[in-house]
Design a protein around this motif. Structure first.
Motif, PDB file in Angstrom:
ATOM      1  N   PRO A   1       0.838  -1.206   0.000  1.00 35.86           N
ATOM      2  CA  PRO A   1       0.000   0.000   0.000  1.00 35.86           C
ATOM      3  C   PRO A   1       0.872   1.255   0.000  1.00 35.86           C
ATOM      4  O   PRO A   1       2.001   1.244   0.508  1.00 35.86           O
ATOM      5  N   ASN A   2       0.354   2.319  -0.566  1.00 38.06           N
ATOM      6  CA  ASN A   2       1.073   3.590  -0.595  1.00 38.06           C
ATOM      7  C   ASN A   2       0.841   4.321   0.724  1.00 38.06           C
ATOM      8  O   ASN A   2      -0.228   4.871   0.965  1.00 38.06           O
ATOM      9  N   VAL A   3       1.854   4.309   1.579  1.00 36.30           N
ATOM     10  CA  VAL A   3       1.787   5.021   2.854  1.00 36.30           C
ATOM     11  C   VAL A   3       2.722   6.220   2.739  1.00 36.30           C
ATOM     12  O   VAL A   3       3.940   6.043   2.625  1.00 36.30           O
ATOM     13  N   PRO A   4       2.197   7.449   2.739  1.00 31.03           N
ATOM     14  CA  PRO A   4       3.028   8.627   2.499  1.00 31.03           C
ATOM     15  C   PRO A   4       4.237   8.746   3.418  1.00 31.03           C
ATOM     16  O   PRO A   4       5.299   9.223   2.998  1.00 31.03           O
ATOM     17  N   SER A   5       4.090   8.306   4.656  1.00 30.97           N
ATOM     18  CA  SER A   5       5.206   8.441   5.602  1.00 30.97           C
ATOM     19  C   SER A   5       6.213   7.302   5.496  1.00 30.97           C
ATOM     20  O   SER A   5       7.286   7.355   6.114  1.00 30.97           O
TER      21      SER A   5
END
Length: 365
Positions: free
Chosen positions: A209-213
């Motif tokens: 998943p794309n997790v910004p942090s």
């Protein structure tokens, strides 16, 4: 009357695996002598989790077998498997076993457990690294999917009553290369969290998943360095780097296991996980030891594999591989000490017998 050698090895396994004993095949292997008439070079690469153990094994093996040189690499489990399939190395070290589909494509490749290891979940939360925060699979799945994004999130607070958690963004760290540690960690998320299973699943590489942090790191040492340099981060790390985690004064989580208990990655907990599932190990030894339902079991346990082709081009090379791998799984006090130094555990007798049988399959074409 039992021979002194047989009695010595029985005492060793009795101490580690509650009284199980060697079979006659093991005694025969222990009596075998390994000698080479000509210099021999073998190539190995793969798991960074296994790298410390292979470093020790190779140094010790060279003392008794000076004509055998083993080139050592640490490029990740997925690369180790692929290089063996491509015929570029003789031994691929892997924390992950090959899939059914890959075995059907490459039936000449065997997956041979050499030892038992584990992964830990570690974090860098200023002021809290000295305690063992409690975490479970669904919460970790939330962190790595971005739905649990702060250290004081309700999911974490509910597991850690009375702990003053900071309102800081969590920085999840994951491996950038194909990794057996990723395989084991995502198996834990898959087995413990239905939503992760349906959305992401497990593997040496997955569609994260794309997790910004979130950030990435290469190898286990890279994971430790990233943790150390990044406040409020969390990562999964191979147990052979536990000393580095301790030296860096990073935190180690207490995880909820398949029996609903919160446990730490002690030797006893890793053994409990392996013992409860290891008896199911099939002849080809491809078996997960993750999320065992036994009481006291650490949930992130795995076999450490040597991935090898049974069809070698040179009979001398085939013999050299067999001798080294048999030596590596030799039940001895020295080998137990070398494994202990990396927080690994020797194979139990049932798995040892299967590994010994698979090693004997390595021949020349």
């Amino acid at each position: 009357m039992a021979s002194p050698l047989k009695c010595r090895v029985r005492r060793l396994w009795s101490r580690t695996w509650a009284g199980r004993t060697l079979g006659t095949a093991a005694i025969a292997m222990l009596a075998a002598q390994a000698a080479f008439a000509e210099p021999m070079t073998l190539d190995e690469t793969g798991s960074t989790l296994m790298y410390p153990v292979f470093t020790t094994w190779i140094a010790q093996y060279a003392k008794a077998h000076p004509d055998v040189h083993i080139n050592l690499g640490a490029t990740g489990s997925e690369d180790g498997i692929q290089q063996v399939i491509a015929g570029k190395v003789h031994i691929g070290a892997s924390d992950a076993y090959m899939s059914d589909a890959d075995i059907r494509k490459h039936p000449q490749i065997v997956n041979i457990p050499l030892a038992i290891a584990a992964q830990t979940v570690n974090y860098n939360v200023p002021g809290l690294n000295a305690i063992h925060l409690k975490l479970d699979g669904p919460t970790l799945a939330g962190i790595y999917s971005g739905t649990v994004h702060a250290w004081d999130a309700p999911q974490i607070a509910a597991l850690n009553p009375g702990v003053s958690l900071p309102h800081q963004t969590i920085v999840p760290i994951r491996r950038v290369e194909g990794s057996g540690d990723t395989f084991v960690f995502t198996q834990f998320l898959t087995f413990s969290t239905p939503s992760w299973e349906s959305d992401h699943g497990y593997g040496t590489t997955i569609s994260w998943p794309n997790v910004p942090s979130g950030i990435t790191a290469t190898g286990n040492q890279g994971m430790v360095k990233a943790l150390q340099s990044t406040n409020y981060s969390i990562a999964y790390v191979g147990v052979s780097y536990s000393d580095s985690i301790e030296q860096a004064k990073l935190g180690t989580a207490s995880l909820k296991n398949g029996a609903g208990e919160f446990v730490l990655p002690t030797k006893e907990a890793i053994m409990a996980g392996a013992a409860s599932l290891g008896v199911r190990t099939p002849a080809d030894e491809r078996l997960t030891l993750v999320f065992a339902p036994a009481s006291g079991a650490w949930p992130l346990v795995n076999y450490e594999y040597a991935v090898v082709s049974t069809e070698q081009s040179d009979p001398a090379v085939a013999a050299a591989i067999r001798r080294f791998l048999l030596w590596a799984i030799l039940p001895s006090e020295d080998n137990e000490a070398w494994l202990n130094a990396a927080h690994f555990i020797p194979l139990p007798p049932h798995t040892w017998e299967l590994s010994q049988a698979q090693i004997q399959l390595i021949k020349s074409r």
